[in-house]
Scaffold this motif. Structure first.
Motif, PDB file in Angstrom:
ATOM      1  N   ILE A   1      38.011  39.065  46.000  1.00 25.19           N
ATOM      2  CA  ILE A   1      38.658  38.999  47.307  1.00 25.19           C
ATOM      3  C   ILE A   1      38.468  40.314  48.049  1.00 25.19           C
ATOM      4  N   CYS A   2      38.143  40.219  49.335  1.00 25.21           N
ATOM      5  CA  CYS A   2      38.105  41.407  50.171  1.00 25.21           C
ATOM      6  C   CYS A   2      39.549  41.809  50.439  1.00 25.21           C
ATOM      7  N   TRP A   3      39.958  42.973  49.915  1.00 21.70           N
ATOM      8  CA  TRP A   3      41.378  43.274  49.839  1.00 21.70           C
ATOM      9  C   TRP A   3      41.929  44.070  51.006  1.00 21.70           C
ATOM     10  N   THR A   4      41.070  44.661  51.843  1.00 21.75           N
ATOM     11  CA  THR A   4      41.540  45.426  52.988  1.00 21.75           C
ATOM     12  C   THR A   4      40.429  45.539  54.008  1.00 21.75           C
TER      13      THR A   4
ATOM     14  N   LYS B   1      33.644  37.527  47.793  1.00 21.80           N
ATOM     15  CA  LYS B   1      32.740  36.627  47.092  1.00 21.80           C
ATOM     16  C   LYS B   1      33.282  35.216  47.042  1.00 21.80           C
ATOM     17  N   SER B   2      34.590  35.106  46.832  1.00 23.24           N
ATOM     18  CA  SER B   2      35.198  33.785  46.724  1.00 23.24           C
ATOM     19  C   SER B   2      35.284  33.092  48.070  1.00 23.24           C
TER      20      SER B   2
ATOM     21  N   ASN C   1      35.041  47.166  47.944  1.00 23.03           N
ATOM     22  CA  ASN C   1      35.967  46.529  48.882  1.00 23.03           C
ATOM     23  C   ASN C   1      36.445  45.186  48.334  1.00 23.03           C
ATOM     24  N   SER C   2      36.409  45.058  47.009  1.00 15.06           N
ATOM     25  CA  SER C   2      36.707  43.768  46.392  1.00 15.06           C
ATOM     26  C   SER C   2      37.696  43.933  45.250  1.00 15.06           C
TER      27      SER C   2
END
Length: 132
Positions: free
Chosen positions: A109-112, A53-54, A104-105
């Motif tokens: 942040i999309c972390w992986t 999102k960021s 997934n957040s």
């Protein structure tokens, strides 16, 4: 109603480039994690890249790192995938997807690298063929 429509696929020679687009409606890109997946003939769907999102951090599958770039235009509601140095292994149907439930957040942040079971909304796909 959320809607995702991919475009930009086609036939390209090895070493060439393509830019895929995913136009969205029913939501804005800064409210969900977005991802690209692909499915090669006879294989399962593979996570390629995601953007949170960021928008500040992105993740890529090892097979595309350094060659593909995910980006988005929030104002126009379009997600992109710039693909360079394409090879035959990149052939497949490419899908964009939205994770509305933040699986997934982490903190926007999309972390992986994305997994398909984390994404609820999908486009219809666009074919990419890399061949001489």
């Amino acid at each position: 109603q959320l809607r995702l429509v991919e475009s930009g696929g086609g036939l390209v020679q090895p070493g060439g480039s393509l830019r895929l687009s995913c136009s969205v409606s029913g939501f804005t890109l800064d409210t969900v994690t977005m991802a690209w997946f692909r499915q090669a003939p006879g294989k399962g769907r593979e996570g390629v890249s995601c953007i949170g999102k960021s928008g500040g951090r992105t993740e890529y599958a090892d097979s595309v790192k350094g060659r593909f770039t995910i980006s988005r235009d929030n104002d126009r509601g379009i997600l992109y995938l710039q693909m360079n140095s394409l090879n035959a292994e990149d052939t497949g149907v490419y899908y964009c997807a939205a994770d509305q439930l933040d699986r997934n957040s982490r903190y926007g942040i999309c972390w992986t690298v994305p997994r398909q079971e984390w994404y609820e909304h999908w486009g219809q796909g666009t074919q990419v063929t890399v061949s001489q």
